[in-house]
Design a protein around this motif. Structure first.
Motif, PDB file in Angstrom:
ATOM      1  N   TYR A  37       0.860  -1.193   0.000  1.00 42.53           N
ATOM      2  CA  TYR A  37       0.000   0.000   0.000  1.00 42.53           C
ATOM      3  C   TYR A  37       0.892   1.237   0.000  1.00 42.53           C
ATOM      4  O   TYR A  37       1.616   1.488   0.962  1.00 42.53           O
ATOM      5  CB  TYR A  37      -0.906  -0.010   1.235  1.00 42.53           C
ATOM      6  N   ILE A  38       0.830   2.003  -1.076  1.00 40.34           N
ATOM      7  CA  ILE A  38       1.720   3.175  -1.236  1.00 40.34           C
ATOM      8  C   ILE A  38       0.896   4.459  -1.195  1.00 40.34           C
ATOM      9  O   ILE A  38      -0.185   4.536  -1.780  1.00 40.34           O
ATOM     10  CB  ILE A  38       2.484   3.114  -2.583  1.00 40.34           C
ATOM     11  N   ARG A  39       1.432   5.410  -0.496  1.00 42.57           N
ATOM     12  CA  ARG A  39       0.737   6.710  -0.405  1.00 42.57           C
ATOM     13  C   ARG A  39       1.234   7.655  -1.485  1.00 42.57           C
ATOM     14  O   ARG A  39       2.434   7.898  -1.610  1.00 42.57           O
ATOM     15  CB  ARG A  39       1.013   7.347   0.967  1.00 42.57           C
ATOM     16  N   TYR A  40       0.288   8.211  -2.236  1.00 43.31           N
ATOM     17  CA  TYR A  40       0.604   9.281  -3.182  1.00 43.31           C
ATOM     18  C   TYR A  40       0.052  10.558  -2.556  1.00 43.31           C
ATOM     19  O   TYR A  40      -1.155  10.635  -2.254  1.00 43.31           O
ATOM     20  CB  TYR A  40      -0.097   9.051  -4.529  1.00 43.31           C
ATOM     21  N   SER A  41       0.909  11.589  -2.350  1.00 42.76           N
ATOM     22  CA  SER A  41       0.403  12.796  -1.698  1.00 42.76           C
ATOM     23  C   SER A  41      -0.427  13.621  -2.677  1.00 42.76           C
ATOM     24  O   SER A  41      -0.139  13.672  -3.879  1.00 42.76           O
ATOM     25  CB  SER A  41       1.537  13.623  -1.114  1.00 42.76           C
ATOM     26  N   ARG A  42      -1.480  14.214  -2.148  1.00 44.40           N
ATOM     27  CA  ARG A  42      -2.351  15.020  -2.998  1.00 44.40           C
ATOM     28  C   ARG A  42      -1.643  16.291  -3.379  1.00 44.40           C
ATOM     29  O   ARG A  42      -0.908  16.888  -2.594  1.00 44.40           O
ATOM     30  CB  ARG A  42      -3.666  15.314  -2.290  1.00 44.40           C
ATOM     31  N   THR A  43      -1.838  16.710  -4.612  1.00 43.82           N
ATOM     32  CA  THR A  43      -1.207  17.927  -5.088  1.00 43.82           C
ATOM     33  C   THR A  43      -2.042  19.112  -4.616  1.00 43.82           C
ATOM     34  O   THR A  43      -3.266  19.047  -4.652  1.00 43.82           O
ATOM     35  CB  THR A  43      -1.143  17.910  -6.629  1.00 43.82           C
ATOM     36  N   LYS A  44      -1.409  20.143  -4.211  1.00 47.58           N
ATOM     37  CA  LYS A  44      -2.064  21.396  -3.788  1.00 47.58           C
ATOM     38  C   LYS A  44      -3.081  21.152  -2.677  1.00 47.58           C
ATOM     39  O   LYS A  44      -4.091  21.841  -2.586  1.00 47.58           O
ATOM     40  CB  LYS A  44      -2.786  22.070  -4.976  1.00 47.58           C
ATOM     41  N   SER A  45      -2.858  20.133  -1.850  1.00 46.06           N
ATOM     42  CA  SER A  45      -3.799  19.882  -0.762  1.00 46.06           C
ATOM     43  C   SER A  45      -3.151  18.890   0.185  1.00 46.06           C
ATOM     44  O   SER A  45      -2.210  18.200  -0.182  1.00 46.06           O
ATOM     45  CB  SER A  45      -5.103  19.327  -1.339  1.00 46.06           C
ATOM     46  N   LYS A  46      -3.657  18.831   1.396  1.00 48.93           N
ATOM     47  CA  LYS A  46      -3.061  17.910   2.362  1.00 48.93           C
ATOM     48  C   LYS A  46      -3.614  16.499   2.169  1.00 48.93           C
ATOM     49  O   LYS A  46      -4.648  16.316   1.561  1.00 48.93           O
ATOM     50  CB  LYS A  46      -3.359  18.405   3.786  1.00 48.93           C
ATOM     51  N   ILE A  84     -12.195  13.089  -8.032  1.00 54.40           N
ATOM     52  CA  ILE A  84     -12.113  12.927  -9.489  1.00 54.40           C
ATOM     53  C   ILE A  84     -11.803  14.280 -10.136  1.00 54.40           C
ATOM     54  O   ILE A  84     -12.437  15.293  -9.816  1.00 54.40           O
ATOM     55  CB  ILE A  84     -13.423  12.334 -10.051  1.00 54.40           C
ATOM     56  N   GLY A  85     -10.801  14.267 -11.010  1.00 61.90           N
ATOM     57  CA  GLY A  85     -10.411  15.507 -11.670  1.00 61.90           C
ATOM     58  C   GLY A  85      -9.266  16.221 -10.964  1.00 61.90           C
ATOM     59  O   GLY A  85      -8.644  17.120 -11.530  1.00 61.90           O
ATOM     60  N   ARG A  86      -8.988  15.798  -9.729  1.00 62.51           N
ATOM     61  CA  ARG A  86      -7.834  16.393  -9.038  1.00 62.51           C
ATOM     62  C   ARG A  86      -6.581  15.605  -9.393  1.00 62.51           C
ATOM     63  O   ARG A  86      -6.617  14.748 -10.271  1.00 62.51           O
ATOM     64  CB  ARG A  86      -8.061  16.354  -7.517  1.00 62.51           C
ATOM     65  N   SER A  87      -5.495  15.841  -8.655  1.00 60.80           N
ATOM     66  CA  SER A  87      -4.279  15.101  -9.000  1.00 60.80           C
ATOM     67  C   SER A  87      -3.480  14.730  -7.763  1.00 60.80           C
ATOM     68  O   SER A  87      -3.726  15.234  -6.665  1.00 60.80           O
ATOM     69  CB  SER A  87      -3.435  15.919  -9.975  1.00 60.80           C
ATOM     70  N   VAL A  88      -2.534  13.810  -7.970  1.00 60.96           N
ATOM     71  CA  VAL A  88      -1.605  13.416  -6.917  1.00 60.96           C
ATOM     72  C   VAL A  88      -0.180  13.549  -7.467  1.00 60.96           C
ATOM     73  O   VAL A  88       0.015  13.660  -8.681  1.00 60.96           O
ATOM     74  CB  VAL A  88      -1.833  11.953  -6.466  1.00 60.96           C
ATOM     75  N   THR A  89       0.778  13.501  -6.552  1.00 59.90           N
ATOM     76  CA  THR A  89       2.175  13.601  -6.975  1.00 59.90           C
ATOM     77  C   THR A  89       2.880  12.289  -6.659  1.00 59.90           C
ATOM     78  O   THR A  89       2.796  11.796  -5.525  1.00 59.90           O
ATOM     79  CB  THR A  89       2.876  14.751  -6.240  1.00 59.90           C
ATOM     80  N   LEU A  90       3.528  11.728  -7.661  1.00 59.34           N
ATOM     81  CA  LEU A  90       4.254  10.478  -7.439  1.00 59.34           C
ATOM     82  C   LEU A  90       5.437  10.737  -6.525  1.00 59.34           C
ATOM     83  O   LEU A  90       6.134  11.731  -6.689  1.00 59.34           O
ATOM     84  CB  LEU A  90       4.739   9.906  -8.771  1.00 59.34           C
ATOM     85  N   PRO A  91       5.663   9.846  -5.567  1.00 57.99           N
ATOM     86  CA  PRO A  91       6.796  10.046  -4.667  1.00 57.99           C
ATOM     87  C   PRO A  91       8.128   9.933  -5.420  1.00 57.99           C
ATOM     88  O   PRO A  91       8.182   9.399  -6.528  1.00 57.99           O
ATOM     89  CB  PRO A  91       6.647   8.932  -3.630  1.00 57.99           C
ATOM     90  N   LEU A 148      10.569   4.288  -0.018  1.00 54.37           N
ATOM     91  CA  LEU A 148       9.206   4.671   0.368  1.00 54.37           C
ATOM     92  C   LEU A 148       9.047   4.575   1.883  1.00 54.37           C
ATOM     93  O   LEU A 148       8.436   5.428   2.523  1.00 54.37           O
ATOM     94  CB  LEU A 148       8.173   3.770  -0.320  1.00 54.37           C
ATOM     95  N   LYS A 149       9.641   3.523   2.441  1.00 50.43           N
ATOM     96  CA  LYS A 149       9.585   3.320   3.889  1.00 50.43           C
ATOM     97  C   LYS A 149      10.237   4.514   4.584  1.00 50.43           C
ATOM     98  O   LYS A 149       9.691   5.074   5.542  1.00 50.43           O
ATOM     99  CB  LYS A 149      10.331   2.024   4.247  1.00 50.43           C
ATOM    100  N   GLY A 150      11.396   4.906   4.083  1.00 51.82           N
ATOM    101  CA  GLY A 150      12.127   6.041   4.655  1.00 51.82           C
ATOM    102  C   GLY A 150      11.299   7.308   4.654  1.00 51.82           C
ATOM    103  O   GLY A 150      11.376   8.131   5.569  1.00 51.82           O
ATOM    104  N   LYS A 151      10.463   7.453   3.649  1.00 48.86           N
ATOM    105  CA  LYS A 151       9.638   8.658   3.545  1.00 48.86           C
ATOM    106  C   LYS A 151       8.279   8.452   4.191  1.00 48.86           C
ATOM    107  O   LYS A 151       7.373   9.271   4.019  1.00 48.86           O
ATOM    108  CB  LYS A 151       9.454   9.036   2.074  1.00 48.86           C
ATOM    109  N   LYS A 152       8.098   7.305   4.855  1.00 47.92           N
ATOM    110  CA  LYS A 152       6.826   6.962   5.511  1.00 47.92           C
ATOM    111  C   LYS A 152       5.672   6.951   4.503  1.00 47.92           C
ATOM    112  O   LYS A 152       4.548   7.359   4.814  1.00 47.92           O
ATOM    113  CB  LYS A 152       6.520   7.927   6.664  1.00 47.92           C
ATOM    114  N   LEU A 153       5.983   6.532   3.297  1.00 43.14           N
ATOM    115  CA  LEU A 153       4.933   6.477   2.270  1.00 43.14           C
ATOM    116  C   LEU A 153       4.475   5.043   2.009  1.00 43.14           C
ATOM    117  O   LEU A 153       3.611   4.798   1.169  1.00 43.14           O
ATOM    118  CB  LEU A 153       5.439   7.110   0.967  1.00 43.14           C
ATOM    119  N   LEU A 154       5.054   4.101   2.734  1.00 40.21           N
ATOM    120  CA  LEU A 154       4.611   2.712   2.614  1.00 40.21           C
ATOM    121  C   LEU A 154       3.681   2.432   3.778  1.00 40.21           C
ATOM    122  O   LEU A 154       4.105   2.266   4.911  1.00 40.21           O
ATOM    123  CB  LEU A 154       5.837   1.789   2.646  1.00 40.21           C
ATOM    124  N   GLU A 155       2.377   2.406   3.479  1.00 38.69           N
ATOM    125  CA  GLU A 155       1.393   2.333   4.565  1.00 38.69           C
ATOM    126  C   GLU A 155       1.388   0.965   5.229  1.00 38.69           C
ATOM    127  O   GLU A 155       1.447   0.846   6.440  1.00 38.69           O
ATOM    128  CB  GLU A 155       0.015   2.651   3.999  1.00 38.69           C
TER     129      GLU A 155
END
Ligand SMILES: [Zn+2]
Ligand SMILES: [Zn+2]
Length: 907
Positions: free
Chosen positions: A208-217, A249-256, A333-340
């Motif tokens: 399970y990988i976290r993609y951070s939302r762009t322009k939002s938390k 839908i229609g928004r975006s995320v940023t790849l780590p 990803l683990k280092g960045k705490k993006l591996l849920e």
């Protein structure tokens, strides 16, 4: 040859298969029996051999294929049809290339080290050797195929057919080049079709990988089995109905790590129950994602090199091997705490069918056949009955496959195979597609043209096999006469690889179906039904089996009792019993030949003799067998046909008729003349006739031993000059309905029953085989007939004195006796001191109980209205007869019982 060496020599005591097999195969070859003559007045029988790969040694699968096809070929040839069984071999593209590559690797070389030309030459040499080996092995098995027409897929003829078929399809728009999702083997570095991929269940993980939302938390979490592919993601997809993600839908995320922005899109295909319901889309590396990308016009990002190392699109991971990349990605990803989280997860993963490397789905520029229009015609051909699939249940599987067919990727990045007949122009960038090598671009005339380096999928040439082998695209005499073929016989495992494609291409190229019947055989398993494998150590090596048991025994064991499409078991037991059968046939023939020699009596025509009951019986049984075998062969039930011939030869002919004949042929001590008491009628004509026809019946199944015995017999027959030179061209027996003799059968059934049950009693009571015992037989309608068989009953049952009387003569048995109540007779064996009266009473009572139960069953059946209305009249009649027979038997049994108790009261 037969004329020179086959004198009336005594045939050897023991059968030695090796000695005769090579001799007869050479004889058949020299006589040209395998090469059919084109005769416009006759319909030919044609079967094209499924292409054995040039890679392998002979295994049982080949042996089974060769045997089944040889059975058909020999049977049709004996029926007088011009029979073509066309042999050939397949260059087997990737399979062969992998083998030669492995040999090179042993010398520390790669194919690139020696270059394409040298590699191809090496592969040809290897293939030539292998093809000679395959030919030898087929000859060993007795395959009666026409070697003068042998073909190889890379021969000039079939190669021309390949180029022609390609050009025709291209011109019709049925072949195109495009970027499509294909299966890629990173080791073989070639595209593979879906059918060349083996799926294995792998215990892996779901990451399970976290993609951070762009322009939002916050994050959107995606689940994947292949975290390293996030580098090629071009979107995240959610189901439009999914409440959890509706507002995203229609928004975006940023790849780590690579910090790339990708959109969140909505697609109906997203399964809300998988992972988090948000799906990462990697169009260049996943077939489903590729389709999503097509719908939403998403870009494709290829992140891998052909050898499955990461390319420049993988950013900091460039150069890493795919699994090393996965480890590094997970750590980062683990280092960045993006591996849920990580969950265990089992899923099916494709592997290269040749080298077992995990395949990489990827988008690649390849050549494809647009299969749907071809599949439609091929489906029709089976639907409207022009082609029949045996067994029938595979028809549905065929339709399902045809319905869901995908375009066929036919280009392979290999060196071994047919080069794609396409040339690219360096000047105008257009393509020239041509069956003959062009010298210039057909569009601009430039001579700066380069041929496509790829080769065609090996199954492309196999798909043309039914007509390319007969000369297509030329209009040859062979093509006109032998196409379409009669039967396509092969394992059910390659129904799609091959059979379906032959139907598609045969129809496309010639406008006609390629064959009328598809006969599918099963797989061979070991004695206990396990799949044969080297690991289990339960593999039967056909070459070993041949040297130990002989070819005929192997062929017989492989096919007897088998049914189309079903797997079958083979082991030592079956091989041994097949060899015993060959020996039984050998010994029976030896006896008959010796009798012929001893009697100095040339077998006369049967019609000249007033035959005895047992003669008419064996002839009737033989003709019933011929009729039944013919029907079974016509229905492709070869295994059942063999079983019936086996039962006839072993039991009726050898165990009964020959044993009876021995009595008749035995010289009488006083008169020193054979057949005393039999009215001088010799059984020899019937022995000869039954043997000769049995050999012909058996020939398609056991070609060698039948030829050897038939030739030995022929040399002793007065009509030998009118007989064919070989059993292979002798006509297959045809049933004569006039020979059916129900009344002789009724008598002999009774004789056999009397002998058999007397023998059983002797065995039960441990009576010495040499000891004669007294017997009385009481019977009704069969009285006079049974009296003529008295000699036979006496000798075979070892009963003397034997009295055969009408039932009315029966008196109460006073002394201790045992009574057998049979179908049409009672046998009284006055075995003084041998029988325990009480046990005897119990035995008869028990038998009576069993008969009563059967009567009750039949009675109920005959009262059942459903049965009476639905069953055909002859069936009902038969049941009624059976009931009457049983009731009669029960009555007689009760009489015996009451006699027994009264006599016990007397004593
Ligand atoms: Zn591979
Ligand atoms: Zn050009």
């Amino acid at each position: 040859m037969a004329e020179e060496t086959q004198t009336k020599d005594e045939i050897p005591k023991a059968y030695e298969p090796g000695k005769i097999e090579e001799k007869w195969y050479d004889f058949w070859l020299k006589q040209g029996y395998f090469t059919p003559k084109i005769d416009p007045r006759k319909k030919p029988f044609v079967i094209v051999m499924p292409l054995p790969n040039v890679t392998g040694d002979l295994h049982l699968g080949h042996a089974l294929t060769a045997t089944l096809e040889d059975i058909m070929a020999r049977w049709h040839r004996m029926r007088g049809e011009p029979t073509l069984w066309l042999p050939g071999t397949d260059h087997a593209g990737i399979a062969t290339q992998v083998v030669v590559e492995r040999q090179l690797a042993k010398q520390g070389q790669t194919k690139e080290d020696i270059g394409r030309e040298k590699f191809t030459k090496l592969t040809w040499e290897w293939g030539d050797k292998s093809r000679r080996n395959i030919r030898r092995q087929h000859q060993l098995l007795g395959a009666s195929c026409d070697w003068t027409r042998e073909k190889f897929t890379l021969d000039e003829g079939p190669s021309k057919a390949v180029r022609t078929a390609f050009v025709r399809l291209y011109n019709k728009g049925l072949i195109y080049r495009g970027e499509r999702m294909i299966n890629w083997c990173p080791r073989c570095q070639t595209a593979l079709s879906d059918l060349e991929v083996e799926h294995k269940d792998i215990v892996g993980h779901l990451y399970y990988i976290r993609y951070s939302r762009t322009k939002s938390k916050g994050f959107v979490t995606v689940a994947t089995t292949r975290p390293e592919t996030f580098l090629g993601d071009t979107a995240v997809a959610v189901n439009p109905q999914d409440e959890r993600y509706k507002n995203l839908i229609g928004r975006s995320v940023t790849l780590p790590i690579i910090n790339k922005e990708i959109p969140i899109i909505a697609d109906e295909a997203v399964d809300t129950s998988f992972g988090t319901g948000a799906l990462k889309i990697t169009p260049a590396h996943d077939p489903t994602d590729f389709e999503v990308a097509q719908r939403h016009d998403l870009p494709l990002v290829n992140i891998m090199n052909p050898d499955a190392t990461m390319n420049e699109n993988a950013g900091p991971y460039q150069g890493l091997e795919r699994f090393a990349c996965r480890d590094k990605v997970l750590a980062d990803l683990k280092g960045k705490k993006l591996l849920e989280k990580i969950e265990p997860y089992s899923h099916s993963v494709g592997h290269c069918g040749r080298c077992q490397t995990m395949i990489e789905p990827k988008v690649s520029l390849q050549w494809f056949v647009r299969t749907q229009p071809l599949a439609k015609a091929a489906t029709e051909a089976v639907k409207d009955g022009r082609i029949t699939i045996i067994p029938e249940r595979f028809t549905k599987i065929y339709f399902d496959w045809m319905e869901n067919i995908k375009d066929w990727c036919i280009s392979r990045q290999l060196w071994w195979g047919h080069r794609i007949p396409v040339w690219y122009c360096q000047d105008c960038a257009k393509v020239t597609v041509s069956a003959d090598e062009p010298t210039a671009c057909t569009h601009c005339g430039s001579n700066q043209i380069i041929q496509d380096p790829d080769v065609l999928d090996t199954w492309f040439s196999s798909a043309l096999w039914t007509h390319s082998t007969l000369g297509w695209p030329e209009d040859t005499a062979d093509l006109r006469y032998f196409y379409p073929g009669s039967v396509m016989e092969t394992g059910y495992d390659i129904l799609f690889f091959w059979v379906a494609r032959m139907i598609m291409m045969g129809l496309e190229d010639t406008g006609e179906i390629p064959f009328h019947i598809v006969y599918l055989h099963g797989l061979i398993r070991d004695e206990s039904g396990e799949k044969m494998s080297k690991l289990r150590g339960n593999v039967t090596d056909p070459t070993e089996a041949i040297s130990k048991y002989g070819v005929d025994a192997l062929r017989f064991a492989l096919t007897t009792g088998s049914t189309p499409g079903n797997d079958m078991n083979l082991g030592k037991g079956k091989l041994e019993s097949s060899r015993n059968f060959v020996n039984k046939l050998w010994n029976a023939t030896r006896f008959i030949l010796q009798s012929l020699d001893a009697e100095k009596l040339e077998a006369q025509a049967i019609e000249l003799q007033p035959p005895r009951i047992e003669d008419r019986w064996i002839d009737s049984q033989l003709n019933r067998l011929i009729k039944s075998v013919t029907e079974l062969m016509e229905e492709f039930r070869f295994g059942e046909a063999e079983q019936q011939i086996y039962d006839f030869v072993w039991s009726k002919f050898c165990d009964w008729y020959i044993e009876i004949a021995k009595i008749r042929l035995r010289p009488h001590p006083a008169l020193s003349m054979a057949g005393e008491g039999f009215g001088g009628v010799s059984p020899l004509p019937f022995l000869v006739n039954t043997l000769e026809k049995s050999l012909r019946l058996l020939h398609p199944f056991m070609p060698f031993v039948t030829e050897e015995l038939w030739q030995s017999l022929k040399q002793r027959l007065p009509g030998k000059d009118q007989m064919p030179a070989s059993i292979i061209i002798a006509p297959y027996p045809v049933a004569d309905d006039k020979a059916f003799a129900p009344e002789a059968e009724r008598v002999m059934d009774s004789v056999i029953e009397i002998v058999r049950s007397t023998r059983n009693v002797r065995a039960q009571h441990k009576v010495k085989p040499s000891k004669w015992i007294e017997a009385q037989v009481y019977t009704g309608e069969l009285l006079s007939s049974l009296i003529t068989q008295a000699n036979i009953i006496e000798t075979l049952a070892k009963v003397r004195p034997l009295t055969i009387l009408g039932r009315q003569k029966r008196k109460t048995v006073k002394e201790k006796a045992l009574v057998l109540v049979l179908k049409e007779a009672e046998v009284v064996l006055p075995l003084a001191g041998m029988v325990d009266r009480l046990a005897e009473e119990q035995r008869l009572t028990k038998e009576g109980g069993e008969i009563k139960a059967r009567i009750a069953q039949l009675d109920a059946r005959l009262r059942d209205n459903a049965f009476l209305t639905n069953a055909p009249a002859p069936v009902i009649e038969k049941q009624k007869q059976k009931l009457a027979m049983l009731e009669d038997k029960l009555k007689r049994l009760h009489q015996e019982l009451s006699q027994l108790s009264s006599s016990s009261a007397d004593s």
